[in-house]
Enzyme design. Structure first.
Site, mmCIF file in Angstrom:
data_model
loop_
_atom_site.group_PDB
_atom_site.id
_atom_site.type_symbol
_atom_site.label_atom_id
_atom_site.label_comp_id
_atom_site.label_asym_id
_atom_site.label_seq_id
_atom_site.Cartn_x
_atom_site.Cartn_y
_atom_site.Cartn_z
ATOM 1 N N PRO A 298 43.605 11.308 -50.671
ATOM 2 C CA PRO A 298 44.251 11.752 -49.430
ATOM 3 C C PRO A 298 44.822 13.162 -49.478
ATOM 4 O O PRO A 298 45.155 13.720 -48.438
ATOM 5 C CB PRO A 298 45.370 10.723 -49.238
ATOM 6 C CG PRO A 298 45.667 10.200 -50.600
ATOM 7 C CD PRO A 298 44.364 10.228 -51.331
ATOM 8 N N GLY A 301 45.508 18.050 -53.906
ATOM 9 C CA GLY A 301 45.796 17.878 -55.320
ATOM 10 C C GLY A 301 47.132 17.208 -55.518
ATOM 11 O O GLY A 301 47.956 17.173 -54.605
ATOM 12 N N GLU A 328 48.726 23.272 -58.310
ATOM 13 C CA GLU A 328 49.094 22.067 -59.086
ATOM 14 C C GLU A 328 49.589 22.454 -60.476
ATOM 15 O O GLU A 328 50.524 21.854 -60.999
ATOM 16 C CB GLU A 328 47.921 21.081 -59.165
ATOM 17 C CG GLU A 328 47.350 20.624 -57.809
ATOM 18 C CD GLU A 328 48.393 20.214 -56.780
ATOM 19 O OE1 GLU A 328 49.495 19.771 -57.170
ATOM 20 O OE2 GLU A 328 48.120 20.360 -55.565
ATOM 21 N N HIS A 331 53.203 23.525 -60.502
ATOM 22 C CA HIS A 331 54.152 22.404 -60.493
ATOM 23 C C HIS A 331 54.585 22.015 -61.913
ATOM 24 O O HIS A 331 55.595 21.329 -62.079
ATOM 25 C CB HIS A 331 53.534 21.175 -59.821
ATOM 26 C CG HIS A 331 53.693 21.119 -58.337
ATOM 27 N ND1 HIS A 331 54.924 21.161 -57.707
ATOM 28 C CD2 HIS A 331 52.775 20.992 -57.337
ATOM 29 C CE1 HIS A 331 54.747 21.065 -56.396
ATOM 30 N NE2 HIS A 331 53.447 20.966 -56.148
ATOM 31 N N GLU A 350 58.060 22.452 -53.563
ATOM 32 C CA GLU A 350 56.840 23.032 -52.984
ATOM 33 C C GLU A 350 56.965 24.520 -52.658
ATOM 34 O O GLU A 350 55.994 25.264 -52.802
ATOM 35 C CB GLU A 350 56.408 22.240 -51.742
ATOM 36 C CG GLU A 350 56.036 20.782 -52.031
ATOM 37 C CD GLU A 350 54.864 20.610 -52.996
ATOM 38 O OE1 GLU A 350 54.108 21.572 -53.229
ATOM 39 O OE2 GLU A 350 54.717 19.494 -53.531
ATOM 40 N N TYR A 417 56.628 24.262 -47.763
ATOM 41 C CA TYR A 417 55.656 25.034 -48.541
ATOM 42 C C TYR A 417 55.746 26.530 -48.258
ATOM 43 O O TYR A 417 55.975 27.338 -49.155
ATOM 44 C CB TYR A 417 54.227 24.560 -48.218
ATOM 45 C CG TYR A 417 53.861 23.220 -48.823
ATOM 46 C CD1 TYR A 417 54.304 22.039 -48.242
ATOM 47 C CD2 TYR A 417 53.078 23.133 -49.958
ATOM 48 C CE1 TYR A 417 53.967 20.806 -48.785
ATOM 49 C CE2 TYR A 417 52.735 21.901 -50.517
ATOM 50 C CZ TYR A 417 53.175 20.739 -49.922
ATOM 51 O OH TYR A 417 52.845 19.530 -50.463
HETATM 52 N N1 BES Z 1 52.798 17.363 -54.580
HETATM 53 C C1 BES Z 1 51.904 17.722 -53.554
HETATM 54 C C2 BES Z 1 51.288 16.546 -52.853
HETATM 55 C C3 BES Z 1 52.278 15.604 -52.202
HETATM 56 C C4 BES Z 1 53.403 16.063 -51.543
HETATM 57 C C5 BES Z 1 52.033 14.254 -52.234
HETATM 58 C C6 BES Z 1 54.279 15.160 -50.954
HETATM 59 C C7 BES Z 1 52.914 13.360 -51.650
HETATM 60 C C8 BES Z 1 54.044 13.814 -51.013
HETATM 61 C C9 BES Z 1 50.791 18.637 -54.060
HETATM 62 O O1 BES Z 1 51.200 19.519 -55.049
HETATM 63 C C10 BES Z 1 50.348 19.494 -52.916
HETATM 64 O O2 BES Z 1 51.162 20.222 -52.422
HETATM 65 N N2 BES Z 1 49.089 19.410 -52.512
HETATM 66 C C11 BES Z 1 48.543 20.212 -51.446
HETATM 67 C C12 BES Z 1 47.744 21.356 -52.011
HETATM 68 C C13 BES Z 1 48.294 22.670 -51.896
HETATM 69 C C14 BES Z 1 47.385 23.767 -52.390
HETATM 70 C C15 BES Z 1 49.209 23.071 -50.840
HETATM 71 C C16 BES Z 1 47.568 19.360 -50.662
HETATM 72 O O3 BES Z 1 47.251 18.269 -51.111
HETATM 73 O O4 BES Z 1 47.141 19.789 -49.611
HETATM 74 ZN ZN ZN Z 2 52.545 20.963 -54.232
#
Ligand code: BES
Ligand code: ZN
Length: 641
Positions: A298, A301, A328, A331, A350, A417
């Site tokens: 979903p 990453g 990632e 993090h 984030e 973000y």
């Molecule tokens: N930690 C997040 C994913 C997340 C956030 C899962 C909140 C559940 C709750 C991950 O590091 C993330 O930010 N993924 C982004 C990618 C990114 C390049 C902005 C995504 O999945 O879109």
């Molecule tokens: Zn993230």
């Protein structure tokens, strides 16, 4: 959580010292001076997304033994919590959600009582276990249910190789409790070890040490994680996976059919680690491997420690979407080393991560490229910020959130973000990198393996950066104010300006040759921008010309494909792309793509009918995180129960 907890400052201070991880308590000696913290701010530290009473008694280590049963879609086994009881309480509260609890025993197999409280759709239920002041461990025997929200069980035909089933977990934010009974709050850090029994034709991986690189004949694997982590970072995946090293401490796990492409795509990762280390200190997690998930993953990453989970949709063959890996990886400092104390402080995870991601990309590919990457996201922030301000919860445009009673998922917006990263970029711009970089580096060093509230961050910022440099800054406006402050740095991209010149030529063009694009070699992001900016005046015929010559609907690049679908639907051009959209929506489960496509479809009758028809076929392929969001967009729960 607890009434007395909210009212007594003494109790609050006890909590401040007790709720941090056992192993690292001695590192936590820089508690803020009491007079600097208003009670309201201390109360903000309460994790209202967890029932656990970790301020009284907390887990220090988890030992799991689980059997992965694909036939029944269940994990079956037990988790033993080593506990530290600081107040001598006789009740330990765990978070559970959709779990079947068989029995609970203390220490050497002594049965004990447990009560499962009322169910909340987001938080699950509190499980109150009777303990003694001297109890050292609590062992919970349990199994998961087939529809557990963290888990996705995929049939062979839903995987890249099509021959074997696949299982993966997604813990953040509050889903670990749907597969492990635990105190599911980022405020408590635990170490863990696990033993898994899986079908012997599959490989099982965890966000831990000792991941196998080859299957063994018994299908039995053991793991250890001896660095204390918050529970949302525990992760598991089981599938037909192979390993390829990309460096001494880096490698890729993927389905055999994807392994070569993935290895090529992620070859820059060691360089990324070195860049980040040079800025912010050593990478502390030993290995950094990347697991390629099925297309239904979903998210883009997930920063599971030692083993990033990544969507296959970033494997494009040209490494153009690897900033997601930089994200990632970042993090490993922001989030995994220094963790948001509550989901209301999510921007600390984030915002810092997006900032660092962009620094990594700049170090490797230069400032022009990094600015272009940031501009793509900045455009999304501008739109979402306006939507949030006009919507039901304008407060969601603040960095510090107030999500009590809501799903912490609601905080996953571009505010945390991109506004978060802009705040840091604006500070950087004010003080200069010569001062800002050491500040961020010491921020990580001084708070590593701790959790942090926004308020503690503000104190640290004042103390270490603003006051010593005699600077004033509108920190409060950035953090507690709605929208984007006017002093925000502006990130612009010259390359995008050139792209927009081409867009302007579209209305009235006789053929796409007039754009002079055939020879130009554009990056993924330039194509994305080009598609986003196609002028409103463009005719359907002109859309066809673009499609004929650039085949956006069939692009092997999901980012470009999704932009094209969204831009086409906006133009009420649905019919010509139905086939490709249907294929995409059934195959890809990444919420970031699905959400805007379905939302855009819902705006017309034709789109609604199409969305409803396709969703019926696609929904079984989605992870709960995605189908919950799309159910809401389509009003599905109401209609289908
Ligand atoms: N930690 C997040 C994913 C997340 C956030 C899962 C909140 C559940 C709750 C991950 O590091 C993330 O930010 N993924 C982004 C990618 C990114 C390049 C902005 C995504 O999945 O879109
Ligand atoms: Zn993230």
């Amino acid at each position: 959580m607890h009434p007395h907890f909210r009212t007594l400052l003494a109790a609050v201070l006890l909590v401040l010292s007790a709720c941090t991880s056992s192993d690292v308590k001695d590192l936590n000696d820089q508690a803020e001076p009491v007079e600097d913290i208003s009670i309201a701010h201390v109360n903000d530290q309460i994790d209202n997304q967890s029932y656990s009473n970790c301020e009284e008694v907390y887990s220090t280590h988890l030992s799991m033994e689980l059997t992965v049963n694909f036939d029944e879609k269940k994990l079956i086994g037990f988790v033993k919590h080593d506990i530290e009881n600081i107040t001598g309480t006789t009740t330990m509260i765990f978070d559970v959600n959709q779990l079947s609890i068989d029995k609970v025993v203390l220490d050497d197999n002594e049965p004990t009582q447990f009560v499962i409280g009322n169910y909340d759709d987001v938080k699950g239920s509190p499980m109150e276990v009777t303990v003694k002041p001297e109890t050292k461990s609590v062992t919970i025997y349990y199994s998961t249910q087939p529809n557990s929200k963290a888990l996705q069980w995929l049939a062979p035909q839903q995987t890249a190789g099509k021959k074997f089933p696949y299982l993966f977990t997604q813990g953040e934010a509050v889903l670990t409790r749907t597969w492990i009974p635990c105190q599911d709050t980022p405020q408590n850090r635990i170490t863990y070890d696990a033993t898994l029994q899986v079908p012997s034709n599959l490989l099982a991986l965890m966000a831990a040490d000792n991941n196998p690189t080859e299957k063994n004949t018994e299908g039995k694997y053991a793991y250890t994680m001896d660095i204390p982590i918050p529970t949302y970072l525990i992760a598991l995946a089981v599938g037909d996976l192979e390993f390829q090293a990309t460096g001494e401490r880096t490698g890729v796990y993927a389905s055999p059919v994807l392994l070569e492409a993935a290895t090529y795509e992620f070859a820059e990762v060691e360089e990324m680690i070195k860049v980040t280390e040079s800025l912010y200190g050593d990478y502390q997690w030993g290995r950094y491997d990347i697991l390629v998930l099925p297309t239904s993953f979903p998210y883009g990453g997930m920063e599971n420690p030692k083993l990033t989970f990544a969507t296959p949709t970033i494997i494009t063959g040209d490494r153009s979407l690897v900033s997601l890996i930089a994200h990632e990886l970042a993090h490993s400092w922001s989030g995994n080393l220094v963790t948001n104390a509550t989901w209301d402080d999510f921007w600390l995870n984030e915002g810092f991560t997006v900032y660092i991601e962009n620094r990594i990309m700049e170090a490797i590919h230069g400032k022009e490229h990094a600015d272009m990457l940031f501009s793509i996201e900045y455009e999304e922030l501008e739109i979402e910020n306006e939507e949030i301000l006009a919507g039901e919860f304008p407060g969601d445009s603040k960095l510090k959130l107030e999500l009590e009673g809501r799903d912490p998922d609601d905080g996953m917006t571009t505010i945390a973000y991109i506004k978060g990263a802009l705040f840091l970029k604006t500070l950087e711009d004010l003080v200069g990198r010569a001062k800002f970089d050491p500040f961020v580096k010491s921020y990580f060093a001084d708070h590593q393996f701790q959790t942090l509230t926004t308020e503690a961050f503000i104190l640290y910022l004042n103390d270490k950066l603003l006051t010593p440099n005699e600077l004033t800054f509108n920190t409060d406006e950035w953090i507690y104010g709605e929208g984007i402050p006017v002093n925000s740095v502006k990130i612009t991209s010259d390359r995008f300006d050139r792209v927009e010149e081409k867009d302007k030529l579209i209305p009235g063009m006789e053929s796409t040759d007039m754009l002079g694009l055939s020879q130009s070699i554009w990056s993924t992001q330039e194509w994305m921008h080009f598609v986003r900016q196609i002028p409103k005046e463009t005719t359907l015929n002109e859309f066809e010309m673009l499609e004929d010559d650039f085949s956006f609907s069939q692009s092997g690049n999901a980012e470009i494909q999704a932009e094209w679908f969204i831009r086409s639907i906006k133009q009420e051009r649905i019919d010509p792309i139905k086939k490709e959209m249907e294929e995409f929506l059934i195959r890809v489960g990444r919420r970031k793509f699905l959400e805007p496509i379905y939302e855009e479809l819902m705006k017309s009758e034709e789109g609604f009918a199409f969305a409803t028809e396709v969703y019926a076929k696609a929904r079984p392929n989605y992870h709960s995180i995605s189908y919950q969001t799309i159910d809401e967009i389509l009003g599905w729960e109401v209609e289908k129960g």
